[in-house]
Scaffold this motif. Structure first.
Motif, PDB file in Angstrom:
ATOM      1  N   MET A 106       0.826  -1.206   0.000  1.00  0.00           N
ATOM      2  CA  MET A 106       0.000   0.000   0.000  1.00  0.00           C
ATOM      3  C   MET A 106       0.858   1.252   0.000  1.00  0.00           C
ATOM      4  N   ALA A 107       1.926   1.233   0.801  1.00  0.00           N
ATOM      5  CA  ALA A 107       2.819   2.396   0.858  1.00  0.00           C
ATOM      6  C   ALA A 107       3.435   2.663  -0.513  1.00  0.00           C
ATOM      7  N   ASN A 108       3.806   1.608  -1.210  1.00  0.00           N
ATOM      8  CA  ASN A 108       4.416   1.762  -2.535  1.00  0.00           C
ATOM      9  C   ASN A 108       3.404   2.309  -3.542  1.00  0.00           C
ATOM     10  N   GLN A 109       2.159   1.827  -3.463  1.00  0.00           N
ATOM     11  CA  GLN A 109       1.118   2.339  -4.357  1.00  0.00           C
ATOM     12  C   GLN A 109       0.871   3.818  -4.137  1.00  0.00           C
ATOM     13  N   LEU A 110       0.928   4.242  -2.873  1.00  0.00           N
ATOM     14  CA  LEU A 110       0.667   5.633  -2.538  1.00  0.00           C
ATOM     15  C   LEU A 110       1.837   6.549  -2.893  1.00  0.00           C
ATOM     16  N   LEU A 111       3.037   6.113  -2.558  1.00  0.00           N
ATOM     17  CA  LEU A 111       4.210   6.983  -2.704  1.00  0.00           C
ATOM     18  C   LEU A 111       4.856   6.887  -4.077  1.00  0.00           C
ATOM     19  N   ASN A 112       4.724   5.736  -4.720  1.00  0.00           N
ATOM     20  CA  ASN A 112       5.327   5.535  -6.048  1.00  0.00           C
ATOM     21  C   ASN A 112       4.282   4.952  -6.995  1.00  0.00           C
ATOM     22  N   ASP A 119      -2.459   3.796 -10.627  1.00  0.00           N
ATOM     23  CA  ASP A 119      -2.610   4.160  -9.216  1.00  0.00           C
ATOM     24  C   ASP A 119      -2.512   5.658  -8.955  1.00  0.00           C
ATOM     25  N   GLU A 120      -2.275   6.450  -9.993  1.00  0.00           N
ATOM     26  CA  GLU A 120      -2.090   7.884  -9.785  1.00  0.00           C
ATOM     27  C   GLU A 120      -3.332   8.547  -9.198  1.00  0.00           C
ATOM     28  N   GLU A 133       9.739   4.800   4.085  1.00  0.00           N
ATOM     29  CA  GLU A 133      10.002   5.299   2.735  1.00  0.00           C
ATOM     30  C   GLU A 133      10.265   6.804   2.713  1.00  0.00           C
ATOM     31  N   GLY A 134      10.317   7.418   3.909  1.00  0.00           N
ATOM     32  CA  GLY A 134      10.661   8.831   3.984  1.00  0.00           C
ATOM     33  C   GLY A 134       9.492   9.783   4.014  1.00  0.00           C
ATOM     34  N   ALA A 135       8.258   9.267   4.048  1.00  0.00           N
ATOM     35  CA  ALA A 135       7.094  10.150   4.086  1.00  0.00           C
ATOM     36  C   ALA A 135       6.902  10.725   5.481  1.00  0.00           C
ATOM     37  N   LEU A 136       6.340  11.911   5.534  1.00  0.00           N
ATOM     38  CA  LEU A 136       5.964  12.537   6.799  1.00  0.00           C
ATOM     39  C   LEU A 136       4.486  12.221   7.032  1.00  0.00           C
TER      40      LEU A 136
END
Length: 385
Positions: free
Chosen positions: A14-20, A25-26, A57-60
């Motif tokens: 899920m994190a990968n879909q959201l961040l990358n 998935d855009e 992954e570096g997200a805040l």
């Protein structure tokens, strides 16, 4: 063995879909809404799995639970969470800043971040708007800012809450379309009131109309195996059911961990083959939980029961529940003439009780599929007698 069942693979995906996001998935950058029944592990997953995966992954990440104080103004809870997080970014000794320095890849001075606005006024009338604050945070941190609002449906219960959602949409629209943005604003809303969470993206007058709405991925057999392994450390193996039977029981209980724990506690009190007792116990607990919802329908009156029956007996989504033909069906069911204008207030009451949910314009479904299954089973038994 940990007392919390974790789902790292799901969280990382899920994190990968959201961040990358890939091309398909855009749309998640417009907002992601996860709905699931209460007591299915949503909040535990957010806190224990998804937030750590996003931060890795570096997200805040800013997290706020609107269920934490149901009497408080949702906007106040949100603004407090935002100010707390930004304060930590300005505090050299804070754990958040240390974590961000470690994974963020941004050159941060010893004193932490310095924002060009006063934290005390963020979100307040006349103060810094959320759009202004979040834009500066993204530009300075050069990373994605993820806001998670748990039990998001509480926001639409008040005008302040609706204005809060509009302010978050404004932040999204201020940050994400920029061609050179160093990060994105990602909004995740979760809720146990499936009907209302669905409407947050389905209704055109909602701030996040058109955003992605999907069901929370419920726990499955790997969770049941984890439970049985934990129990095997303190209980005789002979007292425990087999994995297959236990997994079937968990599905019967709507994949609710608390209900599964109740069933297993009852099993440990029984003498005999647990594989024989567990299906009966699970079925009994399931019926008890569903009957609570069916009693709500009864309390709303005979017309509510007739409308519920029409929707529950439909394969797939129900349409035409406000039609002349539907009113004739209701009239026959309640024993009096039902006017079309009587239908909508009752439907609104059923939605408010989280019994039915609006799937689109004039399209409705039963919120809890297990309640619908039990009702259909009962109707089949009545028809057979």
């Amino acid at each position: 063995m940990s007392s919390i069942f974790q789902r790292p693979e799901l969280a990382e995906s899920m994190a990968n879909q959201l961040l990358n996001p890939g091309v398909l998935d855009e749309g998640l950058r417009s907002g992601l809404f996860l709905s699931g029944l209460r007591r299915t592990g949503k909040t535990t997953f957010l806190r224990s799995d998804l937030i750590p995966a996003l931060e890795k992954e570096g997200a805040l990440v800013i997290y706020v639970d609107l269920w934490s104080d149901t009497l408080a103004n949702p906007a106040t809870l949100l603004h407090d969470a935002v100010r707390k997080t930004l304060k930590e970014l300005q505090t050299p000794t804070s754990g958040l800043l240390k974590t961000f320095k470690r994974v963020g890849g941004v050159d941060i001075g010893a004193a932490g971040f310095k924002f060009g606005f006063k934290l005390e006024g963020v979100g307040d009338v006349g103060g810094t708007t959320l759009a202004q604050a979040f834009t500066e945070v993204v530009d300075q941190t050069k990373t994605d800012l993820v806001l998670i609002v748990d039990e998001v449906q509480h926001a639409i219960a008040s005008e302040d809450g609706n204005q809060m959602l509009l302010a978050l949409k404004a932040a999204r629209d201020a940050i994400n379309p920029r061609p050179d943005t160093p990060g994105y604003f990602l909004f995740i809303g979760t809720g146990s009131h499936r009907a209302q969470v669905s409407e947050l993206t389905a209704k055109r007058n909602q701030a996040f109309s058109g955003a992605t709405s999907t069901a929370y991925p419920v726990l499955k057999g790997d969770y049941v195996e984890y439970l049985l392994n934990r129990l095997a450390m303190t209980v005789s193996q002979q007292k425990l059911p087999s994995l297959d039977i236990a997994t079937q029981a968990f599905a019967t209980l709507g994949n609710r961990p608390e209900e599964m724990l109740k069933a297993l506690r009852q099993i440990l009190q029984q003498e005999g083959d647990p594989d024989l007792f567990l299906p009966v116990i699970a079925s009994t607990l399931r019926s008890a939980a569903a009957n609570i919802e069916l009693e709500k329908v009864e309390q709303l009156g005979s017309l509510a029961q007739a409308i519920f029956n029409k929707i529950a007996s439909t394969t797939g989504d129900a349409r035409g529940i406000f039609s002349v033909d539907a009113a004739a069906e209701y009239s026959q069911a309640v024993g009096r003439d039902v006017r079309i204008e009587e239908i909508q207030p009752v439907v609104i009451a059923l939605v408010a009780e989280n019994i039915i949910m609006r799937r689109g314009h004039g399209i409705y479904a039963i919120t809890d599929p297990f309640v619908q299954e039990l009702w259909l089973e009962e109707q089949a038994l009545i028809a057979a007698t």
